[in-house]
Write an enzyme that holds these catalytic residues in place. Structure first.
Site, PDB file in Angstrom:
ATOM      1  N   THR A  46       0.832  -1.205   0.000  1.00 29.05           N
ATOM      2  CA  THR A  46       0.000   0.000   0.000  1.00 29.05           C
ATOM      3  C   THR A  46       0.865   1.253   0.000  1.00 29.05           C
ATOM      4  OG1 THR A  46      -1.666  -1.181   1.286  1.00 29.05           O
ATOM      5  CG2 THR A  46      -1.842   1.208   1.214  1.00 29.05           C
ATOM      6  N   THR A  47       1.888   1.273   0.862  1.00 25.21           N
ATOM      7  CA  THR A  47       2.756   2.439   0.977  1.00 25.21           C
ATOM      8  C   THR A  47       3.535   2.664  -0.303  1.00 25.21           C
ATOM      9  OG1 THR A  47       2.965   1.876   3.311  1.00 25.21           O
ATOM     10  CG2 THR A  47       4.450   3.552   2.482  1.00 25.21           C
ATOM     11  N   TYR A 109     -12.743  -4.565  -3.030  1.00 25.47           N
ATOM     12  CA  TYR A 109     -13.922  -4.239  -3.828  1.00 25.47           C
ATOM     13  C   TYR A 109     -14.825  -5.443  -4.035  1.00 25.47           C
ATOM     14  CZ  TYR A 109     -17.069  -2.023  -7.101  1.00 25.47           C
ATOM     15  OH  TYR A 109     -18.188  -1.528  -7.684  1.00 25.47           O
ATOM     16  N   TYR A 135      -2.566 -10.359   4.318  1.00 29.08           N
ATOM     17  CA  TYR A 135      -2.649  -8.959   4.744  1.00 29.08           C
ATOM     18  C   TYR A 135      -4.114  -8.620   4.969  1.00 29.08           C
ATOM     19  CZ  TYR A 135      -1.964  -3.839   4.486  1.00 29.08           C
ATOM     20  OH  TYR A 135      -1.955  -2.490   4.736  1.00 29.08           O
ATOM     21  N   ARG A 140      -9.434  -0.634   4.330  1.00 30.20           N
ATOM     22  CA  ARG A 140      -9.152  -0.310   2.935  1.00 30.20           C
ATOM     23  C   ARG A 140      -9.884  -1.228   1.969  1.00 30.20           C
ATOM     24  NH1 ARG A 140      -4.933   2.937   1.089  1.00 30.20           N
ATOM     25  NH2 ARG A 140      -3.614   3.843   2.716  1.00 30.20           N
ATOM     26  N   LYS A 164      -0.314 -10.180   8.361  1.00 32.21           N
ATOM     27  CA  LYS A 164      -0.120  -8.769   8.709  1.00 32.21           C
ATOM     28  C   LYS A 164      -1.473  -8.266   9.177  1.00 32.21           C
ATOM     29  CE  LYS A 164       0.938  -4.208   6.814  1.00 32.21           C
ATOM     30  NZ  LYS A 164       1.218  -3.410   5.595  1.00 32.21           N
ATOM     31  N   ILE A 206       5.230  -4.678   9.906  1.00 27.99           N
ATOM     32  CA  ILE A 206       5.433  -4.201   8.537  1.00 27.99           C
ATOM     33  C   ILE A 206       5.033  -2.741   8.575  1.00 27.99           C
ATOM     34  CG2 ILE A 206       4.699  -4.423   6.138  1.00 27.99           C
ATOM     35  CD1 ILE A 206       4.415  -7.439   6.641  1.00 27.99           C
TER      36      ILE A 206
END
Length: 297
Positions: A46-47, A109, A135, A140, A164, A206
């Site tokens: 994501t980052t 989604y 994850y 999100r 994570k 993380i």
């Protein structure tokens, strides 16, 4: 054996002004992280703005990172997708490049059912043959891997080894550890909850914070694992105000701003992410200075 213990940096993807990936800068950041004692590199998460990288860019950045790190520390490739087919293909490619592990976000989604999540992760695990960290970040993705699903995947797929956890729900994390007999590799996905997750049997984080404070983030984990719980707790608490500002706008807007404030020149963000609001950036800069970071811009 765990892919890594300690602090893995969820590294940003530096960009040129034309929004192409700045590979010279990425190499520089990788070297800085390794020198600072970071325990693993997580590329294209994501980052790293993976959502706006093309599949070609995504795989190129993964291969570049694996080649430059050259097995000095583990490289974990973010290869998740809302399409199982796409995730399988990217995961297989990353495995062939030599990734030490894969970070697979839940399908976003689509919001798969728990049975759908089992099939999704199992399909990727069977195809990629590399250690997988699930994850879970429902804020999100709109999709939560429930503890029984985590336990089922961990017990039935040999190379699904970790999670994570970014739900922010400590009770859910505790249930995951109960149902996996404390054996799953648990990583905090929230910088403000490193110590709480370590107390439940976690082995690392993380981290977004590691982009600007790699040594301190490493020390939060390692002090705890080495028995210095008070020292770990104190570092966690000292970082809270800075962490708050790193997440006052959607990640990675603030962390890229922070790195640019430090003179690291990681460049702009791809839309729909926009530059940080001036008032928020001023508070971020103040928190950075209070933490002892060098703000030059």
């Amino acid at each position: 054996m765990a892919i890594f213990k300690g602090a893995g940096v969820a590294i940003v993807t530096p960009m040129h002004e034309d929004l192409s990936i700045n590979y010279d800068k990425l190499e520089e950041l990788l070297e800085e992280q390794i020198a600072a004692g970071t325990d693993a590199i997580i590329i294209c998460g994501t980052t790293g703005e993976s959502a706006t990288l093309s599949e070609e860019e995504h795989l190129e950045a993964i291969k570049f990172t694996i080649d430059k790190v050259a097995k000095r520390i583990p490289v974990i490739a973010g290869t998740g997708s809302n399409s199982t087919h796409t995730a399988v293909n990217m995961s297989k490619d990353a495995a062939e490049y030599g990734a030490d592990g894969l970070l697979i976000v839940t399908p976003y989604y689509n919001k798969g059912t728990q049975n759908g999540l089992i099939r999704h992760y199992t399909t990727i695990a069977e195809a990629a043959k590399k250690p997988i960290i699930m994850y879970n970040v429902p804020s999100r993705t709109g999709c939560n891997i429930l503890p029984p699903t985590v336990a089922s995947l961990f017990k039935n797929a040999e190379n699904i080894v970790g999670i994570k956890e970014a739900t922010g729900n400590i009770s859910q994390v505790a249930k995951v550890m109960e149902l996996t007999d404390g054996k799953i590799d648990l990583y905090s996905g929230n910088d403000d909850q490193i110590v709480p997750l370590l107390s439940l049997g976690g082995i690392g984080v993380i981290s977004v914070l590691s982009n600007i404070a790699p040594k301190e983030t490493h020390d939060i984990v390692m002090k705890y694992l080495e028995g210095d719980v008070a020292g770990s707790r104190d570092l966690q608490i000292r970082a809270i105000s800075l962490i708050d500002e790193l997440f006052c706008e959607v990640n990675p807007i603030p962390v890229k701003a922070a790195m640019n404030l430090m003179g690291k020149e990681v460049g702009p963000l791809r839309l729909p992410l926009t530059e940080m609001e001036p008032a928020n950036q001023a508070r971020l800069a103040a928190a950075m200075r209070d933490f002892g970071l060098n703000v030059v811009n």
